[in-house]
Write a protein that holds these residues in place. Structure first.
Motif, PDB file in Angstrom:
ATOM      1  N   PHE A  13      38.143 -17.481   6.215  1.00  0.00           N
ATOM      2  CA  PHE A  13      37.264 -16.990   5.154  1.00  0.00           C
ATOM      3  C   PHE A  13      36.360 -15.869   5.682  1.00  0.00           C
ATOM      4  O   PHE A  13      36.230 -14.805   5.069  1.00  0.00           O
ATOM      5  CB  PHE A  13      36.416 -18.152   4.614  1.00  0.00           C
ATOM      6  N   THR A  14      35.749 -16.108   6.840  1.00  0.00           N
ATOM      7  CA  THR A  14      34.853 -15.124   7.431  1.00  0.00           C
ATOM      8  C   THR A  14      35.596 -13.820   7.716  1.00  0.00           C
ATOM      9  O   THR A  14      35.075 -12.729   7.458  1.00  0.00           O
ATOM     10  CB  THR A  14      34.221 -15.674   8.726  1.00  0.00           C
ATOM     11  N   LEU A  18      34.696 -10.357   6.028  1.00  0.00           N
ATOM     12  CA  LEU A  18      34.356  -9.276   6.951  1.00  0.00           C
ATOM     13  C   LEU A  18      35.238  -8.055   6.684  1.00  0.00           C
ATOM     14  O   LEU A  18      34.757  -6.919   6.705  1.00  0.00           O
ATOM     15  CB  LEU A  18      34.507  -9.746   8.398  1.00  0.00           C
ATOM     16  N   ASN A  19      36.502  -8.270   6.410  1.00  0.00           N
ATOM     17  CA  ASN A  19      37.398  -7.170   6.051  1.00  0.00           C
ATOM     18  C   ASN A  19      36.908  -6.462   4.780  1.00  0.00           C
ATOM     19  O   ASN A  19      36.915  -5.231   4.710  1.00  0.00           O
ATOM     20  CB  ASN A  19      38.827  -7.682   5.868  1.00  0.00           C
ATOM     21  N   SER A  23      35.551  -2.607   4.716  1.00  0.00           N
ATOM     22  CA  SER A  23      36.148  -1.638   3.793  1.00  0.00           C
ATOM     23  C   SER A  23      35.057  -0.885   3.039  1.00  0.00           C
ATOM     24  O   SER A  23      35.148   0.328   2.828  1.00  0.00           O
ATOM     25  CB  SER A  23      37.081  -2.335   2.802  1.00  0.00           C
ATOM     26  N   GLU A  24      34.012  -1.602   2.627  1.00  0.00           N
ATOM     27  CA  GLU A  24      32.878  -0.963   1.953  1.00  0.00           C
ATOM     28  C   GLU A  24      32.165   0.004   2.891  1.00  0.00           C
ATOM     29  O   GLU A  24      31.767   1.103   2.488  1.00  0.00           O
ATOM     30  CB  GLU A  24      31.886  -2.010   1.442  1.00  0.00           C
ATOM     31  N   LEU A  25      31.990  -0.399   4.147  1.00  0.00           N
ATOM     32  CA  LEU A  25      31.329   0.470   5.117  1.00  0.00           C
ATOM     33  C   LEU A  25      32.182   1.702   5.424  1.00  0.00           C
ATOM     34  O   LEU A  25      31.649   2.792   5.652  1.00  0.00           O
ATOM     35  CB  LEU A  25      31.014  -0.298   6.400  1.00  0.00           C
ATOM     36  N   ALA A  68      39.274 -14.476  -0.780  1.00  0.00           N
ATOM     37  CA  ALA A  68      38.259 -15.389  -0.258  1.00  0.00           C
ATOM     38  C   ALA A  68      38.097 -16.598  -1.179  1.00  0.00           C
ATOM     39  O   ALA A  68      37.933 -17.732  -0.711  1.00  0.00           O
ATOM     40  CB  ALA A  68      36.928 -14.660  -0.091  1.00  0.00           C
ATOM     41  N   GLU A  69      38.158 -16.369  -2.483  1.00  0.00           N
ATOM     42  CA  GLU A  69      38.054 -17.474  -3.453  1.00  0.00           C
ATOM     43  C   GLU A  69      39.199 -18.473  -3.293  1.00  0.00           C
ATOM     44  O   GLU A  69      39.003 -19.674  -3.438  1.00  0.00           O
ATOM     45  CB  GLU A  69      38.020 -16.932  -4.888  1.00  0.00           C
ATOM     46  N   ILE A  70      40.383 -17.977  -2.978  1.00  0.00           N
ATOM     47  CA  ILE A  70      41.539 -18.866  -2.764  1.00  0.00           C
ATOM     48  C   ILE A  70      41.264 -19.802  -1.592  1.00  0.00           C
ATOM     49  O   ILE A  70      41.540 -21.003  -1.648  1.00  0.00           O
ATOM     50  CB  ILE A  70      42.828 -18.045  -2.547  1.00  0.00           C
ATOM     51  N   ILE A  71      40.694 -19.270  -0.534  1.00  0.00           N
ATOM     52  CA  ILE A  71      40.369 -20.099   0.637  1.00  0.00           C
ATOM     53  C   ILE A  71      39.320 -21.144   0.262  1.00  0.00           C
ATOM     54  O   ILE A  71      39.431 -22.311   0.631  1.00  0.00           O
ATOM     55  CB  ILE A  71      39.878 -19.230   1.807  1.00  0.00           C
TER      56      ILE A  71
END
Length: 172
Positions: A13-14, A18-19, A23-25, A68-71
């Motif tokens: 999840f982390t 983090l990915n 991507s935003e950064l 992330a929601e799937i996890i």
């Protein structure tokens, strides 16, 4: 130990979140590299990114990506429940760091170089001078600026304002 850590839902999840953040950064970094970008535009964009991250991840309810929601939706017993606290702390620290890197008060001083503001205040000789003086003082802490150099900078700023006003007139 390493295999168990890699298979951990919390670590998975982390890594996914983090990915998403990286991507935003990456998008932010590419935006800030635009050649024609003014300091004010950069500041506005960074503030928007910070605001969106805070709303998306740090509000009452976090809005994670689909992956992330799937996890998070996996049925797990209490021992294997995903711990989001580390990634939320990272996002919070990141937002705080960006806010420190792009302080609003300093950005107001950079408005002395905003083309539109210069164009509307071209007849006001004093426009922007106080802000430029404040910027000189701030950055002279990093690089010494003599009194003569300060005067030269302010003179150049006056010429710069007139040049910008002329260029903007030519465009219209």
């Amino acid at each position: 130990y390493c295999i168990c850590a890699l298979k951990s839902d919390t670590n998975h999840f982390t890594t996914v979140v983090l990915n998403d953040i990286l991507s935003e950064l990456e998008k932010l970094c590419k935006f800030l590299q635009k050649g024609e970008l003014s300091p004010m535009e950069a500041n506005e964009y960074v503030k928007a990114v910070i605001s969106r991250m805070k709303i998306q991840y740090l509000g009452d309810k976090a809005f994670w990506s689909r992956e992330a929601e799937i996890i998070l939706s996996k049925p797990l017993d209490e021992e294997k429940k995903v711990d989001c606290s580390h990634i939320i702390k990272f996002i919070s620290d990141l937002c705080n760091h960006l806010e420190k890197r792009f302080p609003s008060e300093e950005m107001r001083k950079w408005s002395a170089f905003d083309y539109n503001a210069i164009a509307t205040n071209v007849t006001d000789f004093t426009f922007g001078r106080a802000n430029v003086q404040a910027l000189i003082s701030k950055y002279s802490e990093i690089h010494y600026v003599s009194d003569d150099e300060r005067e030269d900078i302010l003179e150049e700023y006056s010429s710069f304002k007139l040049l910008v006003a002329e260029k903007l007139k030519e465009k219209t």
